[in-house]
Write a protein that holds these residues in place. Structure first.
Motif, PDB file in Angstrom:
ATOM      1  N   VAL A  13       0.835  -1.192   0.000  1.00 18.81           N
ATOM      2  CA  VAL A  13       0.000   0.000   0.000  1.00 18.81           C
ATOM      3  C   VAL A  13       0.874   1.248   0.000  1.00 18.81           C
ATOM      4  O   VAL A  13       0.616   2.220  -0.687  1.00 18.81           O
ATOM      5  CB  VAL A  13      -0.950   0.000   1.223  1.00 18.81           C
ATOM      6  N   THR A  14       1.940   1.233   0.777  1.00 17.23           N
ATOM      7  CA  THR A  14       2.812   2.404   0.871  1.00 17.23           C
ATOM      8  C   THR A  14       4.191   2.130   0.299  1.00 17.23           C
ATOM      9  O   THR A  14       5.088   2.933   0.456  1.00 17.23           O
ATOM     10  CB  THR A  14       2.958   2.837   2.339  1.00 17.23           C
ATOM     11  N   ASP A  15       4.391   1.005  -0.393  1.00 12.57           N
ATOM     12  CA  ASP A  15       5.678   0.685  -1.003  1.00 12.57           C
ATOM     13  C   ASP A  15       6.801   0.822   0.016  1.00 12.57           C
ATOM     14  O   ASP A  15       7.720   1.628  -0.143  1.00 12.57           O
ATOM     15  CB  ASP A  15       5.933   1.588  -2.206  1.00 12.57           C
ATOM     16  N   GLY A  16       6.733   0.026   1.092  1.00 13.53           N
ATOM     17  CA  GLY A  16       7.790   0.049   2.094  1.00 13.53           C
ATOM     18  C   GLY A  16       7.809   1.319   2.905  1.00 13.53           C
ATOM     19  O   GLY A  16       8.870   1.762   3.356  1.00 13.53           O
ATOM     20  N   GLY A  17       6.682   1.938   3.085  1.00  6.24           N
ATOM     21  CA  GLY A  17       6.627   3.153   3.883  1.00  6.24           C
ATOM     22  C   GLY A  17       6.690   4.426   3.065  1.00  6.24           C
ATOM     23  O   GLY A  17       6.525   5.519   3.614  1.00  6.24           O
ATOM     24  N   VAL A  18       6.928   4.335   1.756  1.00  2.00           N
ATOM     25  CA  VAL A  18       6.978   5.514   0.890  1.00  2.00           C
ATOM     26  C   VAL A  18       5.625   5.676   0.215  1.00  2.00           C
ATOM     27  O   VAL A  18       5.266   4.888  -0.657  1.00  2.00           O
ATOM     28  CB  VAL A  18       8.096   5.387  -0.170  1.00  2.00           C
ATOM     29  N   GLN A  19       4.882   6.659   0.632  1.00  2.00           N
ATOM     30  CA  GLN A  19       3.576   6.886   0.050  1.00  2.00           C
ATOM     31  C   GLN A  19       3.687   7.773  -1.186  1.00  2.00           C
ATOM     32  O   GLN A  19       4.551   8.641  -1.251  1.00  2.00           O
ATOM     33  CB  GLN A  19       2.653   7.566   1.059  1.00  2.00           C
ATOM     34  N   PRO A  20       2.806   7.589  -2.153  1.00  4.02           N
ATOM     35  CA  PRO A  20       2.760   8.551  -3.253  1.00  4.02           C
ATOM     36  C   PRO A  20       2.272   9.888  -2.713  1.00  4.02           C
ATOM     37  O   PRO A  20       1.478   9.947  -1.776  1.00  4.02           O
ATOM     38  CB  PRO A  20       1.758   7.922  -4.235  1.00  4.02           C
ATOM     39  N   GLN A  21       2.733  10.965  -3.317  1.00  7.88           N
ATOM     40  CA  GLN A  21       2.487  12.287  -2.760  1.00  7.88           C
ATOM     41  C   GLN A  21       1.010  12.648  -2.723  1.00  7.88           C
ATOM     42  O   GLN A  21       0.588  13.454  -1.874  1.00  7.88           O
ATOM     43  CB  GLN A  21       3.281  13.322  -3.553  1.00  7.88           C
ATOM     44  N   ASP A  22       0.208  12.070  -3.604  1.00  8.84           N
ATOM     45  CA  ASP A  22      -1.216  12.432  -3.590  1.00  8.84           C
ATOM     46  C   ASP A  22      -1.904  12.021  -2.297  1.00  8.84           C
ATOM     47  O   ASP A  22      -2.948  12.573  -1.946  1.00  8.84           O
ATOM     48  CB  ASP A  22      -1.937  11.813  -4.799  1.00  8.84           C
ATOM     49  N   LEU A  23      -1.318  11.058  -1.553  1.00 12.45           N
ATOM     50  CA  LEU A  23      -1.902  10.644  -0.280  1.00 12.45           C
ATOM     51  C   LEU A  23      -1.474  11.540   0.870  1.00 12.45           C
ATOM     52  O   LEU A  23      -2.030  11.459   1.966  1.00 12.45           O
ATOM     53  CB  LEU A  23      -1.496   9.197   0.041  1.00 12.45           C
ATOM     54  N   THR A  24      -0.476  12.388   0.644  1.00 14.95           N
ATOM     55  CA  THR A  24       0.063  13.207   1.728  1.00 14.95           C
ATOM     56  C   THR A  24      -0.349  14.673   1.633  1.00 14.95           C
ATOM     57  O   THR A  24      -0.078  15.444   2.547  1.00 14.95           O
ATOM     58  CB  THR A  24       1.602  13.131   1.733  1.00 14.95           C
ATOM     59  N   VAL A  25      -0.976  15.055   0.533  1.00 16.14           N
ATOM     60  CA  VAL A  25      -1.346  16.455   0.321  1.00 16.14           C
ATOM     61  C   VAL A  25      -2.765  16.706   0.819  1.00 16.14           C
ATOM     62  O   VAL A  25      -3.692  15.954   0.498  1.00 16.14           O
ATOM     63  CB  VAL A  25      -1.233  16.827  -1.176  1.00 16.14           C
ATOM     64  N   ASP A  26      -2.940  17.756   1.590  1.00 15.27           N
ATOM     65  CA  ASP A  26      -4.260  18.170   2.066  1.00 15.27           C
ATOM     66  C   ASP A  26      -5.018  18.787   0.895  1.00 15.27           C
ATOM     67  O   ASP A  26      -4.648  19.855   0.382  1.00 15.27           O
ATOM     68  CB  ASP A  26      -4.097  19.190   3.202  1.00 15.27           C
ATOM     69  N   ARG A  27      -6.074  18.150   0.466  1.00 17.91           N
ATOM     70  CA  ARG A  27      -6.825  18.633  -0.696  1.00 17.91           C
ATOM     71  C   ARG A  27      -7.512  19.966  -0.415  1.00 17.91           C
ATOM     72  O   ARG A  27      -7.672  20.788  -1.325  1.00 17.91           O
ATOM     73  CB  ARG A  27      -7.842  17.574  -1.139  1.00 17.91           C
ATOM     74  N   ARG A  28      -7.904  20.198   0.833  1.00 13.67           N
ATOM     75  CA  ARG A  28      -8.520  21.481   1.165  1.00 13.67           C
ATOM     76  C   ARG A  28      -7.505  22.608   1.009  1.00 13.67           C
ATOM     77  O   ARG A  28      -7.847  23.713   0.582  1.00 13.67           O
ATOM     78  CB  ARG A  28      -9.080  21.446   2.587  1.00 13.67           C
ATOM     79  N   TRP A  29      -6.246  22.323   1.366  1.00 17.46           N
ATOM     80  CA  TRP A  29      -5.189  23.328   1.169  1.00 17.46           C
ATOM     81  C   TRP A  29      -5.029  23.643  -0.314  1.00 17.46           C
ATOM     82  O   TRP A  29      -4.898  24.809  -0.692  1.00 17.46           O
ATOM     83  CB  TRP A  29      -3.871  22.800   1.736  1.00 17.46           C
ATOM     84  N   PHE A  30      -5.056  22.611  -1.142  1.00 13.89           N
ATOM     85  CA  PHE A  30      -4.900  22.841  -2.578  1.00 13.89           C
ATOM     86  C   PHE A  30      -6.060  23.660  -3.117  1.00 13.89           C
ATOM     87  O   PHE A  30      -5.871  24.568  -3.932  1.00 13.89           O
ATOM     88  CB  PHE A  30      -4.796  21.504  -3.321  1.00 13.89           C
TER      89      PHE A  30
END
Length: 567
Positions: A13-30
């Motif tokens: 799911v996180t590829d060894g703890g490395v998440q894709p950036q889309d999972l870490t960005v607050d969409r409300r901030w964007f």
């Protein structure tokens, strides 16, 4: 092939703890960020000014245009871009090499940059008079000298010695930049665009400036409407469009006149020519790549990005040019640039090719039902191939009010008018067949523009909540251009053009939430690892053509030609 074996990690799911950036960005901030940008654009227009001037040479050169806030791309990231294997047929004809393959061939002393350059110049001298992909080229002797002086070593980037074609709206110091429009006739900038400067710093060698739609509108054409550039897949018939204003770049890359190239997208001009010419094009999230030193069309949804041959090449190009630029405030305050090259490496799980992160691919209800007899089986086969690499595929309904929100109500035609207003007031003749579009923007009221900004915000919110609340990536058209989301185009087969009867590529486009470039690259890389559509090469022109010779009767772009989806 260009696969690189990546060890299996238990947590997929996180590829060894490395998440894709889309999972870490607050969409409300964007959403808040984009709303602020649109409001700033509206305020600038109401005040009769602009954030970025469009008058040739009006912006002063800033020495730090090529600078990055950090150290640039780490060496081990570049090392990950090297192909594990190089196709023998590509070594036999170096113009077939991808960036990844060419970089690996350089490192292994199988090829020198000057050999690669000589191979491209051979094709250019034989066929460019037919393709008409370039508006300006460096002399052969200069290009060979640049390639000869490129030294490859263990610390070289993957772009060192790689040939590129750059769209003619990218500023290049001392080199003509015209946007293929009389507005910029004779303009030679004193400084480089940030994107060009970064590619040059990383060792890429620009062969020339690619033809484009005038002021980034539609296919490449002269002021009188005569079409120029050919689609590389129909080199003997100019009627089939190279598509989009980045069509010259696409023809150069597809026609094997350059390894990769740059384009800009406002309404489809990276993804559309990529689909039309069997390329892999990537339009990043708004702000991820700098617009400094690029002739503008709008200040709220112009996007620079690469047109490449596969997912890894697109990742290499994006890795070079992405990141904050003090000359473009739209790039500041964003998440750090991740390792795009790693995202594009082919991922293996139990010795099987799998998508790097667990991903759901959504498609709207009419993606299959609205397809014709030719494209429906191609799309069904593409979805089936996605499932074989572990992508979950599901239909997702359109958000509420989708047709209204993606129609003319969110159009930004007034932005280009405002940017070029001083030129319009001086001489409307300079805009040639683009004049009507710019004049239409002048008659747009401030009230209607503000309503468009409001509608665009609603469109962004519903896309994030209702589409991307059900999937990670989405098969969709250019509607997300207007709201700044990333998109990636890739080929999925061949079809027959009904006008010419010729075989042409078919492709599709996927979108992701903000800063979802890693996710897009991982999905397309997995798909391309189990298919070969992206490796297909167009036919060469029927024969060599002398430089300057007329190769076909002039083809006039129809008077009712709609460039809104090819800008």
């Amino acid at each position: 092939m260009t696969e690189r074996l990546v060890p299996y990690r238990a947590d997929r799911v996180t590829d060894g703890g490395v998440q894709p950036q889309d999972l870490t960005v607050d969409r409300r901030w964007f959403m808040s960020r984009m709303a602020g940008l649109w409001a700033a654009a509206a305020s600038a227009g109401a005040a009769g000014g602009t954030l970025f001037a469009a008058t040739p040479g009006s912006a002063a050169p800033v020495p730090t245009a090529a600078g990055r806030s950090g150290p640039g791309t780490p060496k081990d990231w570049w090392d990950g871009a090297l192909a594990r294997t190089i196709r023998p047929e590509a070594l036999a004809d170096p113009t077939e090499l991808t960036i990844s393959e060419a970089a690996a061939a350089f490192r292994r002393r199988l090829l020198k940059p000057v050999d690669l350059m000589a191979a491209y110049l051979d094709r250019i001298n034989r066929y460019e008079a037919r393709y008409q992909a370039f508006l300006w080229r460096r002399p052969d002797a200069e290009l060979l000298d640049l390639a000869r002086r490129t030294k490859i070593h263990s610390g070289s980037t993957a772009l060192a010695g790689i040939t590129t074609a750059e769209k003619d709206n990218y500023y290049t110091a001392g080199i003509p930049t015209t946007a293929m429009s009389p507005v910029y006739q004779g303009f030679v900038p004193a400084y480089d665009s940030t994107v060009h400067a970064r590619l040059r710093t990383d060792g890429a060698i620009m062969i020339g400036k690619a033809a484009m739609g005038p002021l980034a509108s539609g296919r490449a054409r002269l002021p009188d409407g005569t079409a120029t550039t050919y689609n590389a897949w129909t080199p003997d018939d100019i009627r089939y469009s190279p598509s989009g204003s980045s069509g010259g770049t696409a023809t150069a890359v597809a026609g094997r006149l350059a390894t990769s190239g740059t384009g800009t997208q406002t309404g489809g001009s990276i993804t559309s020519p990529s689909n039309a010419q069997n390329l892999t094009g990537l339009k990043p999230t708004f702000g991820r790549t700098s617009l400094y030193g690029i002739v503008p069309l709008t200040i709220t949804h112009d996007h620079p990005g690469p047109l490449a041959r596969d997912a890894m090449d697109a990742a290499i190009m994006l890795q070079s040019v992405a990141g904050p630029d003090p000359n473009d405030p739209r790039t500041l305050g964003l998440p750090e640039v991740p390792n795009y090259i790693r995202a594009a490496e082919v991922y293996y799980w139990k010795k099987r090719i799998r998508v790097r992160w667990e991903t759901t691919l959504g498609y709207p209800p009419d993606y299959l039902t609205g397809a014709n007899e030719e494209t429906r089986p191609l799309r069904e086969a593409m979805l089936a191939a996605m499932q074989t690499v572990g992508v979950t595929v599901r239909e997702v309904p359109y958000p509420q009010g989708w047709n209204e929100l993606t129609g003319t109500v969110t159009s930004t035609s007034g932005e280009g008018t405002n940017l070029f207003l001083p030129v319009l007031q001086r001489d409307v003749r300079l805009f040639a067949d683009r004049l009507t579009g710019f004049l239409n923007g002048q008659f747009r009221s401030a009230d209607s523009y503000l309503k468009a900004m409001e509608a665009r915000y609603i469109l962004l919110k519903r896309t994030l909540d209702q589409f991307f609340g059900q999937c990670d990536v989405l098969l969709i058209g250019t509607a997300v251009d207007r709201i700044g989301l990333p998109m990636m185009a890739f080929p999925y087969g061949l079809g027959v053009d009904q006008t010419t009867g010729l075989t042409v590529p078919r492709g599709t486009t996927i979108a992701a939430p903000p800063f979802g470039e890693e996710r897009l690259l991982a999905v397309v890389a997995a798909y391309q690892a189990v298919t070969d559509h992206h490796l297909r090469r167009p036919p060469d022109p029927s024969g060599p053509v002398a430089a300057g010779a007329r190769v076909a009767a002039p083809y006039k772009v129809p008077a009712d030609y709609d460039a809104t989806e090819e800008s």
